[in-house]
Motif scaffolding. Structure first.
Motif, PDB file in Angstrom:
ATOM      1  N   GLN A   1       0.823  -1.175  -0.088  1.00 19.08           N
ATOM      2  CA  GLN A   1       0.028   0.099   0.079  1.00 19.08           C
ATOM      3  C   GLN A   1       0.855   1.021   0.316  1.00 19.08           C
ATOM      4  N   PHE A   2       1.597   1.232  -0.859  1.00 15.76           N
ATOM      5  CA  PHE A   2       2.220   2.801  -1.365  1.00 15.76           C
ATOM      6  C   PHE A   2       2.934   2.956  -2.362  1.00 15.76           C
ATOM      7  N   PHE A   3       3.116   4.018  -2.616  1.00 15.34           N
ATOM      8  CA  PHE A   3       4.010   3.927  -4.765  1.00 15.34           C
ATOM      9  C   PHE A   3       4.751   5.377  -4.067  1.00 15.34           C
TER      10      PHE A   3
ATOM     11  N   LEU B   1       9.618  11.240  -3.605  1.00 15.34           N
ATOM     12  CA  LEU B   1       8.264  11.350  -2.494  1.00 15.34           C
ATOM     13  C   LEU B   1       7.918  10.172  -2.471  1.00 15.34           C
ATOM     14  N   VAL B   2       7.205   9.923  -1.043  1.00 13.12           N
ATOM     15  CA  VAL B   2       6.761   8.234  -0.795  1.00 13.12           C
ATOM     16  C   VAL B   2       5.207   8.197  -0.666  1.00 13.12           C
ATOM     17  N   TYR B   3       4.630   7.732  -1.314  1.00 11.50           N
ATOM     18  CA  TYR B   3       3.121   7.645  -0.856  1.00 11.50           C
ATOM     19  C   TYR B   3       1.972   6.576  -0.006  1.00 11.50           C
ATOM     20  N   ILE B   4       2.233   6.745   1.601  1.00 12.96           N
ATOM     21  CA  ILE B   4       1.443   5.951   1.870  1.00 12.96           C
ATOM     22  C   ILE B   4      -0.096   4.947   1.985  1.00 12.96           C
ATOM     23  N   ILE B   5      -0.589   4.594   1.411  1.00 17.52           N
ATOM     24  CA  ILE B   5      -1.998   4.305   1.498  1.00 17.52           C
ATOM     25  C   ILE B   5      -2.656   3.941   2.756  1.00 17.52           C
ATOM     26  N   LYS B   6      -2.980   4.103   3.594  1.00 17.60           N
ATOM     27  CA  LYS B   6      -3.704   3.807   5.001  1.00 17.60           C
ATOM     28  C   LYS B   6      -4.817   2.797   4.714  1.00 17.60           C
TER      29      LYS B   6
END
Length: 160
Positions: A142-144, A153-158
């Motif tokens: 759950q990230f990109f 940049l890292v986007y973490i999807i909670k």
């Protein structure tokens, strides 16, 4: 290693995190920009303009509601990262698109993971042929990530 060496390593690692940044947000278009060391960079580029209500701004957080979509947004400056929370206020299933990103290359956990240059024509064709990647269903983790010229940049999807 002795514990003092571990402490030194951890203190060196902390220096890689930026803590001296400002956030600029346009709630109507969900444009999110970070200003670091005199330069600005988009975290999310403009989406379609939406009607905003319940807009609140404090020193370290900004929040608002997209009532028509049934979405609450909260953006917080946590010192070493930005926390963006997007929450549905509907009882049934809801869909919301965020973010519009760009960079030199993308890191996507598809299958075993992919590092995709932004100018790769084969991947561009693939992504135009599929409808979308749904975060929880379409990614193996759950990230990109997005690599820019000077940083990543890292986007973490909670997943609550």
């Amino acid at each position: 290693m002795k514990s003092s060496n571990n402490a030194e390593v951890l203190s060196v690692q902390r220096n890689y995190f930026k803590s001296d940044f400002d956030i600029e947000v346009n709630s109507e278009t969900f444009t999110l920009m970070v200003k670091v060391n005199g330069s600005s960079e988009y975290i999310s580029k403009s989406l379609s303009e939406r009607k905003v209500s319940n807009f609140k701004k404090e020193s370290d957080k900004i929040s608002w509601t997209y009532e028509e979509e049934g979405i609450d947004v909260l953006i917080e400056n946590k010192g070493d990262h930005i926390d963006v929370s997007i929450k549905s206020t509907k009882d049934d299933e809801n869909e919301f698109t965020w973010t519009k990103i760009s960079g030199d290359e993308y890191i996507l956990p598809i299958g075993q993971g992919k590092k995709i240059p932004s100018n790769d024509e084969v991947w561009k064709k693939y992504f135009t042929q599929i409808e979308s990647i749904k975060g929880i269903e379409g990614l193996s983790m759950q990230f990109f990530g997005v690599n820019k010229k000077d940083y990543g940049l890292v986007y973490i999807i909670k997943n609550p």
